[in-house]
Write a protein that holds these residues in place. Structure first.
Motif, short mmCIF file in Angstrom:
data_model
loop_
_atom_site.label_atom_id
_atom_site.label_comp_id
_atom_site.label_asym_id
_atom_site.label_seq_id
_atom_site.Cartn_x
_atom_site.Cartn_y
_atom_site.Cartn_z
N ASP A 10 0.91 -1.14 -0.18
CA ASP A 10 0.16 0.17 0.55
C ASP A 10 0.79 1.04 0.02
OD1 ASP A 10 0.70 0.70 2.41
OD2 ASP A 10 -1.11 -0.15 3.59
N PRO A 11 -0.05 2.54 -0.23
CA PRO A 11 1.00 3.95 -0.75
C PRO A 11 2.33 3.79 0.90
CG PRO A 11 -1.15 4.29 -1.35
CD PRO A 11 -1.12 2.85 -0.96
N SER A 12 1.91 3.45 1.98
CA SER A 12 2.19 3.71 3.16
C SER A 12 3.69 3.04 3.01
CB SER A 12 1.72 3.54 4.30
OG SER A 12 1.53 1.71 4.51
N GLY A 13 3.46 2.01 1.82
CA GLY A 13 5.16 1.15 2.30
C GLY A 13 4.56 -0.43 2.71
N THR A 14 3.09 -0.60 3.77
CA THR A 14 3.06 -1.66 4.14
C THR A 14 3.05 -2.89 3.22
OG1 THR A 14 2.11 -0.51 6.02
CG2 THR A 14 1.48 -3.31 5.84
N TYR A 15 3.36 -4.30 3.62
CA TYR A 15 3.20 -5.13 2.43
C TYR A 15 2.42 -6.45 3.07
CZ TYR A 15 6.93 -6.73 5.33
OH TYR A 15 8.53 -8.03 5.22
#
Length: 95
Positions: A10-15
């Motif tokens: 996701d855009p926050s970098g959470t995968y």
């Protein structure tokens, strides 16, 4: 684990790691559909059929080889986008 993996970032970098997932319009319905249909022991042909059924759930209009793309990771562990003629064959089988 060895072999191919599927991740969503996701855009926050959470995968997130998935065995099967959906993104885009109506992704919740598609993901729910996949949760009911996906099994670890699916053969490639069955997995492609399940993917087409999932896409059809949220698709507007008629799906054909010109407006969808399918890709696989084969036994050689290489990513390959299917040719339009191959997509057409799978769509014909699914109907």
């Amino acid at each position: 684990d060895e072999g191919p993996h599927l991740f969503q970032v996701d855009p926050s970098g959470t995968y997130y790691g998935w065995k099967a997932t959906a993104i885009g319009k109506n992704f919740k319905n598609a993901r729910s559909f996949l949760e009911r249909r996906f099994r670890d022991d699916l053969e490639l042909e069955d997995a492609i059929h399940t993917a087409l059924l999932t896409m059809r759930e949220g698709f507007e209009g008629e799906m054909d080889e010109n407006n969808i793309e399918l890709a696989i990771v084969g036994p050689d562990k290489k990513f390959r986008v299917l040719k339009p003629s191959e997509v057409r064959d799978y769509l014909d089988e699914a109907n």
